[in-house]
Write an enzyme that holds these catalytic residues in place. Sequence first.
Site, mmCIF file in Angstrom:
data_model
loop_
_atom_site.group_PDB
_atom_site.id
_atom_site.type_symbol
_atom_site.label_atom_id
_atom_site.label_comp_id
_atom_site.label_asym_id
_atom_site.label_seq_id
_atom_site.Cartn_x
_atom_site.Cartn_y
_atom_site.Cartn_z
ATOM 1 N N THR A 88 0.856 -1.189 0.000
ATOM 2 C CA THR A 88 0.000 0.000 0.000
ATOM 3 C C THR A 88 0.890 1.236 0.000
ATOM 4 O O THR A 88 1.804 1.349 0.813
ATOM 5 C CB THR A 88 -0.929 0.001 1.226
ATOM 6 O OG1 THR A 88 -1.794 -1.139 1.157
ATOM 7 C CG2 THR A 88 -1.767 1.269 1.281
ATOM 8 N N VAL A 90 2.163 5.243 0.060
ATOM 9 C CA VAL A 90 2.007 6.524 0.745
ATOM 10 C C VAL A 90 1.845 7.630 -0.305
ATOM 11 O O VAL A 90 2.407 7.558 -1.395
ATOM 12 C CB VAL A 90 3.234 6.802 1.639
ATOM 13 C CG1 VAL A 90 3.200 8.214 2.206
ATOM 14 C CG2 VAL A 90 3.310 5.780 2.766
ATOM 15 N N ILE A 124 4.713 -1.155 3.107
ATOM 16 C CA ILE A 124 4.425 0.253 2.860
ATOM 17 C C ILE A 124 5.291 0.719 1.694
ATOM 18 O O ILE A 124 6.519 0.623 1.740
ATOM 19 C CB ILE A 124 4.708 1.109 4.106
ATOM 20 C CG1 ILE A 124 3.820 0.670 5.272
ATOM 21 C CG2 ILE A 124 4.506 2.586 3.787
ATOM 22 C CD1 ILE A 124 2.332 0.861 5.057
ATOM 23 N N LYS A 125 4.639 1.236 0.642
ATOM 24 C CA LYS A 125 5.361 1.672 -0.554
ATOM 25 C C LYS A 125 5.731 3.147 -0.458
ATOM 26 O O LYS A 125 4.893 3.993 -0.180
ATOM 27 C CB LYS A 125 4.502 1.455 -1.810
ATOM 28 C CG LYS A 125 4.413 0.018 -2.262
ATOM 29 C CD LYS A 125 3.540 -0.125 -3.499
ATOM 30 C CE LYS A 125 4.244 0.335 -4.750
ATOM 31 N NZ LYS A 125 3.408 0.102 -5.966
ATOM 32 N N LEU A 126 6.995 3.413 -0.717
ATOM 33 C CA LEU A 126 7.526 4.773 -0.718
ATOM 34 C C LEU A 126 8.353 4.976 -1.980
ATOM 35 O O LEU A 126 9.047 4.060 -2.428
ATOM 36 C CB LEU A 126 8.439 5.002 0.492
ATOM 37 C CG LEU A 126 7.885 4.690 1.883
ATOM 38 C CD1 LEU A 126 9.024 4.687 2.895
ATOM 39 C CD2 LEU A 126 6.834 5.708 2.275
#
Length: 309
Positions: A88, A90, A124-126
């Site tokens: 998912t 950010v 968590i995708k950044l």
Amino acid sequence: MTSKLDQLKKFTTVVADTGDFGAIKSLKPQDATTNPSLLLKAASSESNDQMLADAFSGAKGDIGLACDRFAVAIGQEILKVVPGRVSTEVDARLSFDTDALIERSERIIGLYDTAGISRDRVLIKLAATWEGIRAAEKLEKDGIQTNLTLLFSFAQAVACAEAGVFLISPFVGRIYDWYKKSSGTDYVGADDPGVQSVTRIYNYYKANDFKTVVMGASFRNLNQIEQLAGCDRLTISTELLKQLAEDTGTLEQKLAPGNAGEARQSLTESQFRWASNEDAMATEKLAEGIRQFARDQEKLEALLSAKKS
């Protein structure tokens, strides 16, 4: 006859790059990835209207929170049909603010916590900016695993490995697009610059015993996927997954841990920024990718605002 998809699954973890629950159920990937563009597509489907309404009703008028709630709701549904993880992303507009990235990441993982989803099922995708990599380094130390996306350069890969991030997503197709447009050459097979980039990163990581997972992303055709068979993971669109499922030709493993790689490197911030500046393709594609995801985030916010009125 065994399909190329089934052959690929023998030596690569296959990940679906989609928010389409039906496609995920039929293609049976291990994991799934989402991004603002895919969430916008999901939000535009009438079948998800109730999910949108629920996301907004629990956000107390905070559109940003409503978007995060919707992203987590989509992630929850995906986790009902994949045995592994969901990624998912950010808000891309925070890509140059380390503290804001950490804060938003913690909010997203908190929403998953509240929903009863174990943290070991969420990435968590950044964006792989310097600030994004520093945020990921802190998050990893706090037990929040990350997926560094929009990765176009070897310098980004070196910095991500040094930071101890869980996974990187080098973008094969977008690298190919830039070089094709720049040179007018239609690269094929091992000559594809996107394929060469992922191969170099994979070999470097394995030669230096980095644990960071390499997940090739952004594919334009089956040949690119076939050239990277053996990579730790590949995240693939439903259209290309279906083509792999229908193809019964032989698929050879191209990447393996024993291949030679370069000596270990480390980069200071100034060295990272200079290397990025010297790589026109990586600079342009990273900026373009952040802008694209930011625009889709804004469209998602507008859609949520319209749905509530």
